[in-house]
Write a protein that holds these residues in place. Structure first.
Motif, PDB file in Angstrom:
ATOM      1  N   ARG A   1     -38.760 -47.045 -26.091  1.00  0.00           N
ATOM      2  CA  ARG A   1     -39.675 -45.908 -26.202  1.00  0.00           C
ATOM      3  C   ARG A   1     -39.471 -44.958 -25.014  1.00  0.00           C
ATOM      4  N   ASN A   2     -39.355 -43.673 -25.298  1.00  0.00           N
ATOM      5  CA  ASN A   2     -39.201 -42.678 -24.244  1.00  0.00           C
ATOM      6  C   ASN A   2     -39.873 -41.384 -24.659  1.00  0.00           C
ATOM      7  N   GLN A   3     -39.749 -40.388 -23.806  1.00  0.00           N
ATOM      8  CA  GLN A   3     -40.349 -39.078 -24.046  1.00  0.00           C
ATOM      9  C   GLN A   3     -41.860 -39.179 -24.273  1.00  0.00           C
ATOM     10  N   LEU A   4     -42.493 -40.084 -23.531  1.00  0.00           N
ATOM     11  CA  LEU A   4     -43.944 -40.248 -23.612  1.00  0.00           C
ATOM     12  C   LEU A   4     -44.668 -39.449 -22.536  1.00  0.00           C
TER      13      LEU A   4
ATOM     14  N   ILE B   1     -44.873 -40.319 -19.393  1.00  0.00           N
ATOM     15  CA  ILE B   1     -45.487 -41.220 -18.412  1.00  0.00           C
ATOM     16  C   ILE B   1     -44.669 -41.226 -17.125  1.00  0.00           C
TER      17      ILE B   1
ATOM     18  N   GLU C   1     -37.782 -43.315 -18.744  1.00  0.00           N
ATOM     19  CA  GLU C   1     -38.568 -44.146 -19.658  1.00  0.00           C
ATOM     20  C   GLU C   1     -37.658 -44.903 -20.620  1.00  0.00           C
TER      21      GLU C   1
ATOM     22  N   GLN D   1     -42.566 -51.567 -26.243  1.00  0.00           N
ATOM     23  CA  GLN D   1     -43.906 -51.360 -26.801  1.00  0.00           C
ATOM     24  C   GLN D   1     -44.393 -52.669 -27.411  1.00  0.00           C
TER      25      GLN D   1
ATOM     26  N   TYR E   1     -51.669 -46.605 -24.661  1.00  0.00           N
ATOM     27  CA  TYR E   1     -52.113 -45.408 -25.374  1.00  0.00           C
ATOM     28  C   TYR E   1     -53.517 -45.680 -25.864  1.00  0.00           C
TER      29      TYR E   1
ATOM     30  N   PHE F   1     -47.302 -50.466 -23.167  1.00  0.00           N
ATOM     31  CA  PHE F   1     -45.917 -50.240 -22.769  1.00  0.00           C
ATOM     32  C   PHE F   1     -45.593 -51.020 -21.497  1.00  0.00           C
TER      33      PHE F   1
END
Length: 391
Positions: free
Chosen positions: A213-216, A218, A222, A226, A255, A266
């Motif tokens: 998972r990326n482009q969150l 945070i 990344e 998850q 989240y 995460f």
């Protein structure tokens, strides 16, 4: 003789009739007590192995992860990070005391306290946790599950991955074993261990919901695992382990619209955490490559506007003057499609690919400039210690 034959014929007739009736009304009587059905004789199937109790129901008994918990929990600690209050410039002002009194002054002097978790990863006393757990703290207290308490010193932090390394001085420390996050698959069982809401050490279970998972928004870098294992405030910095109690990741974020767990948590993969830890211990910093550009994802609308023959890549909106990319010939408006032999389709992949390069390495950057596909040679520099979006 004729009478004997007549008796035999009648007996056979009656037997056949009885057999027909039994086969029609009570077919199970003809199966020798085998009540498992005739399906295996009709179609090839794989039957589940019998349970330990030998239950005939075929329902598998619930597994216990107590052995994994017993192996991993001794190495997961609670962290209390406190920050001294800012000095009030008016604390000695008599008018301030007159209007607000001693109570108002005391309110200004209450320290800020944050709770989190950490994982002991070395017998020498090194701990992994999140940077946001201890960021800005003046005092860090670590409590082990065996009730021992000790102050920790900060070895180093990496805000761009939200990893921090602490060190404590105690004898006979429990140490967690490192697992392999690279072999994880979606659906694998995982356990989350930490100190949610400060209630005490807690173990929750779930599965791997997604990988990479990326482009969150945070962290800068990344590549999260998850999971739906319950992760709540206070779990940050705790351990994500496999059913054998081996460390797979460092729990980092959730989240949530309510502040509690919604089944979307995460964790930083242990491979990333280990790489950062080794850099901080050895050099006091994480050395990453950098080329000095302002990137953004290429959208179909942008590709159509610039009449580009490609639909995926990273649009360069700015280039640092006299930076590595500028010296290599990269221009604003170029679309990066690969770094070395690694294709890139979004900003996260570009950041990761460039960061993996060592300073002074020479690499080939593939770009699309209008209708031309170019390969530019760029000498990589060291990434500055800033938490900016510039790559």
């Amino acid at each position: 003789m004729r009478k004997t034959w007549l008796i035999f014929s009648q007996a056979v007739t009656v037997s056949v009739a009885v057999l027909f009736v039994v086969a029609t009304l009570k077919p199970d009587w003809l199966r020798g007590g085998n009540h498992t059905g005739m399906l295996p004789n009709i179609v090839s199937i794989i039957e589940a192995a019998p349970t330990a109790e030998g239950s005939a129901s075929g329902v598998q008994r619930v597994l216990s992860y107590s052995s994994a918990a017993k192996r991993a929990t001794p190495a997961v600690v609670s962290i209390t990070a406190s920050k001294a209050p800012a000095r009030n410039p008016h604390e000695n002002d008599p008018w301030f005391r007159f209007f607000f009194g001693e109570e108002g002054q005391n309110r200004q002097q209450q320290p800020q306290v944050g709770l989190g978790s950490g994982v002991i990863v070395s017998a020498e006393g090194y701990l992994l946790t999140n940077n946001h757990v201890i960021e800005g703290a003046d005092d860090i207290e670590v409590q082990l599950p065996d009730r021992r308490q000790v102050r920790a010193e900060v070895v180093g932090t990496d805000p761009e991955t939200d990893v921090a390394v602490l060190k404590i001085k105690l004898d006979k420390l429990p140490v967690i074993a490192f697992g392999s996050a690279d072999t994880l698959e979606v659906g694998d069982v995982v356990l989350a261990i930490g100190n949610p809401f400060g209630v005490g050490q807690t173990v929750t279970s779930g599965i791997v919901s997604a990988l990479g998972r990326n482009q969150l928004g945070i962290n800068t870098f990344e590549n999260f695992i998850q999971t739906d294992a319950a992760i709540n405030p206070g779990n940050s910095g705790g351990a994500l382990v496999d059913p054998n109690g081996n460390l797979l990741g460092i729990n980092t974020a959730i989240y949530s619209r309510s502040g509690g767990s919604l089944g979307i948590g995460f964790a930083i993969p242990v491979s990333t955490a280990r790489q950062v830890m080794e850099g901080l211990i050895k050099d006091g910093q994480v050395t990453r490559g950098w080329i000095g550009v302002e990137p953004r994802d290429l959208t179909p609308e942008i590709a159509e506007t610039f009449n580009l023959p490609i639909q995926q890549g990273v649009l360069i909106t700015g280039v640092l003057q006299n930076g590595p990319a500028s010296a290599g010939g990269v221009r604003p408006g170029d679309v990066v499609t690969k770094v070395g032999d690694k294709p890139v389709v979004n900003v996260s992949q570009l950041l990761t690919a460039v960061a993996a390069l060592k300073p002074q390495d020479k690499t080939v950057i593939g770009v699309q400039r209008g209708e031309k596909a170019l390969e530019l040679k760029v000498t990589v520099a060291q990434r500055p210690k800033v938490s900016a979006k510039r790559e």
